[in-house]
Design a protein around this motif. Structure first.
Motif, PDB file in Angstrom:
ATOM      1  N   THR A  18     -10.335   3.562   6.044  1.00  9.79           N
ATOM      2  CA  THR A  18      -9.771   4.010   4.784  1.00  9.79           C
ATOM      3  C   THR A  18      -9.834   5.531   4.673  1.00  9.79           C
ATOM      4  O   THR A  18     -10.646   6.167   5.351  1.00  9.79           O
ATOM      5  CB  THR A  18     -10.490   3.367   3.581  1.00  9.79           C
ATOM      6  OG1 THR A  18      -9.830   3.760   2.371  1.00  9.79           O
ATOM      7  CG2 THR A  18     -11.948   3.755   3.521  1.00  9.79           C
ATOM      8  N   SER A  38     -10.638  -4.554  -5.559  1.00  8.28           N
ATOM      9  CA  SER A  38      -9.454  -4.237  -4.771  1.00  8.28           C
ATOM     10  C   SER A  38      -9.732  -3.006  -3.917  1.00  8.28           C
ATOM     11  O   SER A  38     -10.061  -1.944  -4.439  1.00  8.28           O
ATOM     12  CB  SER A  38      -8.266  -3.981  -5.698  1.00  8.28           C
ATOM     13  OG  SER A  38      -7.139  -3.616  -4.943  1.00  8.28           O
ATOM     14  N   THR A  40      -8.156  -0.649  -0.529  1.00  8.44           N
ATOM     15  CA  THR A  40      -6.957  -0.364   0.252  1.00  8.44           C
ATOM     16  C   THR A  40      -7.339   0.425   1.491  1.00  8.44           C
ATOM     17  O   THR A  40      -8.112   1.374   1.416  1.00  8.44           O
ATOM     18  CB  THR A  40      -5.953   0.448  -0.588  1.00  8.44           C
ATOM     19  OG1 THR A  40      -5.677  -0.278  -1.784  1.00  8.44           O
ATOM     20  CG2 THR A  40      -4.660   0.669   0.170  1.00  8.44           C
ATOM     21  N   GLY A  44      -2.332   0.991   4.209  1.00  9.98           N
ATOM     22  CA  GLY A  44      -1.699   0.513   2.987  1.00  9.98           C
ATOM     23  C   GLY A  44      -1.966  -0.941   2.660  1.00  9.98           C
ATOM     24  O   GLY A  44      -1.457  -1.448   1.661  1.00  9.98           O
ATOM     25  N   ARG A  45      -2.730  -1.638   3.489  1.00 11.88           N
ATOM     26  CA  ARG A  45      -3.063  -3.035   3.199  1.00 11.88           C
ATOM     27  C   ARG A  45      -4.109  -3.086   2.087  1.00 11.88           C
ATOM     28  O   ARG A  45      -4.976  -2.227   1.999  1.00 11.88           O
ATOM     29  CB  ARG A  45      -3.620  -3.740   4.437  1.00 11.88           C
ATOM     30  CG  ARG A  45      -2.616  -3.832   5.569  1.00 11.88           C
ATOM     31  CD  ARG A  45      -3.202  -4.528   6.756  1.00 11.88           C
ATOM     32  NE  ARG A  45      -4.294  -3.690   7.290  1.00 11.88           N
ATOM     33  CZ  ARG A  45      -4.974  -3.966   8.385  1.00 11.88           C
ATOM     34  NH1 ARG A  45      -4.741  -5.067   9.051  1.00 11.88           N
ATOM     35  NH2 ARG A  45      -5.926  -3.159   8.802  1.00 11.88           N
ATOM     36  N   THR A  46      -4.027  -4.099   1.237  1.00 12.40           N
ATOM     37  CA  THR A  46      -4.975  -4.268   0.142  1.00 12.40           C
ATOM     38  C   THR A  46      -5.830  -5.493   0.389  1.00 12.40           C
ATOM     39  O   THR A  46      -5.327  -6.548   0.762  1.00 12.40           O
ATOM     40  CB  THR A  46      -4.225  -4.422  -1.201  1.00 12.40           C
ATOM     41  OG1 THR A  46      -3.437  -3.255  -1.411  1.00 12.40           O
ATOM     42  CG2 THR A  46      -5.194  -4.590  -2.349  1.00 12.40           C
TER      43      THR A  46
END
Length: 71
Positions: A18, A38, A40, A44-46
């Motif tokens: 990240t 949440s 990320t 860009g994946r969550t």
């Protein structure tokens, strides 16, 4: 920064890279009420992680690794 999260009752851990700082991630996870957190990654994946299921969080260093050969 590399992040590794241990999940209760799971043999595998969640591991991702990240762009967030260690302070940002630490405060986000600690401030989250019960429910989903949440996160990320740098692609860009969550990831949605149940706050109550987190057993540990390992935050890697902010510095990048050097690549190459030493002579």
């Amino acid at each position: 920064m590399e992040v590794r999260i241990g999940i209760n009752q799971s043999a595998r851990e969640l591991s991702f890279e990240t762009d967030a700082s260690a302070e940002e991630l630490s405060s986000l996870i600690q401030a989250a009420p019960t429910g989903l957190v949440s996160l990320t990654d740098s692609k860009g994946r969550t990831f949605l992680v149940n706050r109550e299921s987190i057993t540990y969080v390992e935050l890697g260093s902010d510095t990048s690794r050097k690549v190459g050969f030493v002579s």
